[in-house]
Design a protein around this motif. Structure first.
Motif, mmCIF file in Angstrom:
data_model
loop_
_atom_site.group_PDB
_atom_site.id
_atom_site.type_symbol
_atom_site.label_atom_id
_atom_site.label_comp_id
_atom_site.label_asym_id
_atom_site.label_seq_id
_atom_site.Cartn_x
_atom_site.Cartn_y
_atom_site.Cartn_z
ATOM 1 N N MET B 1 0.828 -1.192 0.000
ATOM 2 C CA MET B 1 0.000 0.000 0.000
ATOM 3 C C MET B 1 0.871 1.255 0.000
ATOM 4 S SD MET B 1 -3.489 0.769 1.285
ATOM 5 C CE MET B 1 -3.658 -0.920 1.030
ATOM 6 N N ASN B 2 0.567 2.168 -0.890
ATOM 7 C CA ASN B 2 1.347 3.394 -0.950
ATOM 8 C C ASN B 2 0.945 4.327 0.183
ATOM 9 O OD1 ASN B 2 2.302 2.319 -3.235
ATOM 10 N ND2 ASN B 2 1.351 3.781 -4.628
ATOM 11 N N LYS B 3 1.905 5.021 0.713
ATOM 12 C CA LYS B 3 1.584 6.031 1.716
ATOM 13 C C LYS B 3 1.402 7.364 1.010
ATOM 14 C CE LYS B 3 3.466 3.857 5.723
ATOM 15 N NZ LYS B 3 4.418 3.893 6.805
ATOM 16 N N ALA B 4 0.731 8.284 1.690
ATOM 17 C CA ALA B 4 0.486 9.590 1.096
ATOM 18 C C ALA B 4 1.795 10.310 0.832
ATOM 19 C CB ALA B 4 -0.363 10.416 2.033
ATOM 20 N N THR B 5 1.978 10.724 -0.389
ATOM 21 C CA THR B 5 3.225 11.412 -0.733
ATOM 22 C C THR B 5 2.890 12.725 -1.434
ATOM 23 O OG1 THR B 5 3.241 10.094 -2.713
ATOM 24 C CG2 THR B 5 4.729 9.389 -0.946
ATOM 25 N N PRO B 6 2.766 13.810 -0.681
ATOM 26 C CA PRO B 6 2.386 15.080 -1.296
ATOM 27 C C PRO B 6 3.436 15.532 -2.297
ATOM 28 C CG PRO B 6 2.379 15.209 1.105
ATOM 29 C CD PRO B 6 3.045 13.951 0.734
ATOM 30 N N PRO B 17 -3.008 7.861 -12.951
ATOM 31 C CA PRO B 17 -4.111 7.057 -12.402
ATOM 32 C C PRO B 17 -3.685 6.263 -11.161
ATOM 33 C CG PRO B 17 -3.153 5.945 -14.279
ATOM 34 C CD PRO B 17 -2.411 7.228 -14.135
ATOM 35 N N TYR B 18 -4.661 5.982 -10.316
ATOM 36 C CA TYR B 18 -4.447 5.141 -9.137
ATOM 37 C C TYR B 18 -5.535 4.084 -9.107
ATOM 38 C CZ TYR B 18 -1.222 8.688 -7.362
ATOM 39 O OH TYR B 18 -0.172 9.545 -7.217
ATOM 40 N N GLU B 19 -5.245 3.018 -8.374
ATOM 41 C CA GLU B 19 -6.236 1.943 -8.269
ATOM 42 C C GLU B 19 -6.405 1.535 -6.809
ATOM 43 O OE1 GLU B 19 -5.550 -1.371 -10.846
ATOM 44 O OE2 GLU B 19 -7.490 -2.259 -10.402
ATOM 45 N N LEU B 20 -7.641 1.369 -6.416
ATOM 46 C CA LEU B 20 -7.924 0.855 -5.075
ATOM 47 C C LEU B 20 -8.492 -0.552 -5.241
ATOM 48 C CD1 LEU B 20 -8.069 1.311 -2.022
ATOM 49 C CD2 LEU B 20 -10.363 2.209 -2.333
ATOM 50 N N ARG B 21 -7.655 -1.557 -4.898
ATOM 51 C CA ARG B 21 -8.080 -2.953 -5.065
ATOM 52 C C ARG B 21 -8.693 -3.465 -3.770
ATOM 53 N NH1 ARG B 21 -2.956 -2.285 -6.763
ATOM 54 N NH2 ARG B 21 -2.749 -2.108 -9.010
ATOM 55 N N GLU B 163 -9.379 2.858 6.455
ATOM 56 C CA GLU B 163 -8.630 4.027 5.975
ATOM 57 C C GLU B 163 -8.633 4.103 4.437
ATOM 58 O OE1 GLU B 163 -7.534 1.674 7.952
ATOM 59 O OE2 GLU B 163 -5.499 1.003 7.477
ATOM 60 N N GLU B 164 -8.696 2.946 3.787
ATOM 61 C CA GLU B 164 -8.763 2.943 2.317
ATOM 62 C C GLU B 164 -10.094 3.528 1.848
ATOM 63 O OE1 GLU B 164 -6.077 -1.037 1.342
ATOM 64 O OE2 GLU B 164 -8.250 -1.203 1.486
ATOM 65 N N SER B 167 -10.195 7.241 2.391
ATOM 66 C CA SER B 167 -9.346 7.902 1.395
ATOM 67 C C SER B 167 -10.089 8.018 0.063
ATOM 68 C CB SER B 167 -8.052 7.126 1.167
ATOM 69 O OG SER B 167 -7.359 6.999 2.356
ATOM 70 N N LEU B 168 -10.767 6.922 -0.301
ATOM 71 C CA LEU B 168 -11.539 6.924 -1.548
ATOM 72 C C LEU B 168 -12.615 8.005 -1.494
ATOM 73 C CD1 LEU B 168 -12.181 5.441 -4.266
ATOM 74 C CD2 LEU B 168 -13.819 4.095 -2.990
#
Lengths: 196, 453
Positions: B1-6, B17-21, B163-164, B167-168
């Motif tokens: 899982m990627n962490k938030a990277t501003p 694009p990003y994907e939430l599986r 948390e996913e 975030s979505l």
């Protein structure tokens, strides 16, 4: 056992085992051990669990029949015909898991094979290949053993399972993981969204 | 899982694009949670169904625990497998600067088409399936292509970690409506579309009621069906054990009518029919049982016993071999194998098998009778005599009486007591009913010309 990325993403430099053949051997052994340990452990666990559950379900009418109880006490002698090594393997499996333990061990083997896919390092092709062949063969052969203990069916299931799994992990696996994961965000701070 | 990277240098136009599986841990939690509720629901009819076959409360409660555990294990494993397959097939939710795709082959919904975003807590669902924190559902209200009205799209939270999902929600709200939600429970909408939102909300509620009704009806139907099948099957078993084959077969017929895929009922029905002399139906129903469950050992053994009794050894042999391989320790399978070897004339191979089965106290009278026959054929008359003399119960047991009499006839013949042998044979032929042992032994004696006269 980390590999560098060989996905069609940025920073894709391929697995380090491509340059070092000895690492490929290590990766193959590592993948095989993962698949077999997982399948074996789950198979034993489910076989014992199912034997116990079956004993409970038929309490008072049937004795507790645990895996490996038969041991070498009795082995099937089928007119002394040579059925080949696969035949002996099927016999050994059936002797080791009598009664409902056989069903339980089957669930364990198939679950273990499927679960092992989650341990694939998708950046390394040799690991994907090994996982595909071994896990696919185990799941496929055991699925076919549900219908028949004939060694031809066993061999057919083994080959079909391995073929399907290899096709999946070699040609389709990475297509599903091309897009990076959605970054997590804290609702209160809204930290990550500043990237938009 | 990627962490938030501003990364402040990236513009909104190039975001993603990003994907939430679907998360494996969340799927596992759901499978385990649902297994408890489903196993409990499935055990309610079983609690009644096992009443006829449970002699006391302890047996009943232990059997019920066993049934609950087996249902829970089977459900959790199979449901987990199905969810993972769906996860692989449908993929995750894809978001980019232009819009959102709810699954792999879905049409992309542009951010500009989303006119409202809301979340609903599913408390009943969460309590029923032990989901913590409570499951939620995100509803995206999307403007229709023709501009007439609004359609709603649901995203359930149980396939993601908490948390996913939040975030979505955050990304969807911000990218579509430009608003940062401060909590997971929100209802954000464009004021222009306020009057159009009422209808989709009502439609969504009606849809949920309809789905709940469908699930309840299916559950009641499935559970009632299971209860009926198990109850009639157990009642049949009760009658079968009391040798009321006619009544037992009626119960088994009912069980097979309710659930034609229930192999044990077909098998038991065939056994009743065989004992009642209805051989053709018995064979047909054994085949039916094997069609429903190809590795069902009991049906293979029943069918092989029929073929052995009919002298169709070539048909019996593969069935016995398959049964032996599926259940190497099964005593009935080993007994059939010993009978097969006897009919093939391999007495030497049959003896060790029968000696293993005919141990004192094993309750295998059939094996003792067959062993006595083998000893007679090998010339060990003392051994045969010992077995038959030491087990007077062989003659009182209705099932082994025929076999015992024929063993005694063979022994008497071998000892030169021809009048005794004939006497035993006459007794055998007077016995009513059909059974494999009788036919088998009469067939064995047919080879003896003098006895046949």
């Amino acid at each position: 056992m980390s590999c560098e990325n060989d996905l069609p993403l940025a920073n894709n430099t391929g697995c380090s085992c491509r340059q070092k053949p000895i690492l490929q051997v290590v990766h193959v052994l590592w993948a095989l051990s993962k698949v077999f340990v997982l399948c074996f452990a789950l198979s034993i666990f489910f076989a014992y669990a199912w034997s116990f559950v079956d004993w409970l379900r038929n309490y008072g009418t049937a004795p507790l029949l645990l895996p490996f109880m038969a041991g070498t006490e009795w082995k099937p002698v089928l007119d002394g015909k040579a059925y080949g090594e696969f035949d002996k393997l099927v016999d050994l499996y059936n002797c080791s898991f009598p009664g409902f333990g056989r069903f339980g061990s089957g669930i364990g083997l198939i679950a273990g094979a499927f679960w092992s896919f989650s341990f694939i390092d998708s950046r390394c092709w040799i690991q994907r290949l090994t996982f595909g062949i071994s896990a696919g063969a185990i799941a496929g052969s055991r699925l076919f053993l549900m219908f028949s203990s004939d060694w031809h069916m066993f061999l057919f299931g083994l080959s079909l399972g391995a073929l399907l799994a290899v096709t999946y992990v070699m040609f389709f696996w990475n297509r599903f993981f091309v897009v990076p994961d959605l970054p997590l965000v804290n609702l209160e701070s809204g930290e990550a969204f500043e990237s938009c | 899982m990627n962490k938030a990277t501003p990364t402040s240098n990236v513009s909104k136009e190039t975001w993603g694009p990003y994907e939430l599986r679907p998360n494996p841990a969340a799927i596992f939690r759901l499978a385990i949670g649902t297994s408890c509720a489903i196993a409990t629901a499935l055990c309610v009819p079983d609690a009644f169904a096992i009443l006829p076959s449970s002699p006391d409360f302890l047996s009943w409660s232990l059997r019920l625990i066993g049934l609950w555990l087996s249902a829970a294990m089977l459900w959790s494993v199979s449901f987990l497998a199905i969810l993972h397959l769906l996860r692989i097939a449908f993929g995750g939710i894809r978001l980019d600067a232009e819009g959102i795709k709810l699954w792999r082959f879905a049409k992309k919904i542009p951010w500009t088409a989303i006119v409202a975003v809301s979340t609903v807590e599913r408390r009943f669902f969460s309590r029923l399936f032990f989901i913590r924190p409570a499951a939620m559902q995100m509803i995206l209200h999307v403007r229709r292509d023709d501009g007439k009205g609004v359609a709603s799209k649901q995203i359930p939270s149980f396939q993601f970690l908490s948390e996913e999902f939040t975030s979505l929600l955050f990304y969807v709200s911000k990218l579509s409506l430009g608003i940062k939600p401060q909590s997971a429970s929100v209802c954000i909408f464009q004021s222009d579309y306020r009057h159009l939102l009422k209808k989709p909300f009502e439609e969504s509620r009606l849809k949920q009621v309809a789905i709940m009704c469908l699930i309840s009806f299916s559950l009641v139907f499935v559970l009632a069906k299971r209860a009926a099948v198990n109850y009639t099957f157990n009642m049949g078993n009760k009658e079968f054990n009391q040798v009321n084959y006619g009544k037992a077969s009626e119960f088994y017929e009912m069980a097979t009518a309710v659930d034609p895929a229930f192999a044990p009922a077909w098998d038991r029905l065939a056994r009743c029919e065989y004992r009642l002399g209805n051989k053709n139906d018995a064979v047909k129903h054994w085949h039916q049982a094997l069609l429903m469950k190809p590795d069902y050992v009991e049906s293979k053994l029943g069918l092989s016993a029929f073929y052995l009794a009919n002298g169709e050894i070539d048909k019996a042999e593969p069935l016995i071999k398959q049964a032996i391989r599926l259940a190497p320790k099964d005593e009935a399978a080993r007994l059939n194998l010993a009978q097969l070897k006897m009919l093939r004339g391999k007495i030497g191979e049959a003896v060790p098998l029968l000696e293993g089965l005919a141990k004192p106290g094993s309750g295998r009278e059939q094996a003792q009778c067959l062993l006595a026959q083998c000893y007679v054929k090998l010339g060990n008359l003392d051994g045969a005599n010992k077995i038959l003399e030491k087990n007077p119960s062989l003659l009182t047991n209705s099932y082994t009486k025929r076999l015992c009499l024929i063993s005694m006839a063979q022994l008497a013949w071998a000892q030169g007591r021809k009048s005794d042998a004939t006497k035993f044979l006459v007794q055998i032929r007077r016995l009513p009913g059909v059974c494999p042992e009788k036919e088998l032994t009469v067939r064995a004696l047919r080879g003896d010309n003098e006895l046949r006269k």
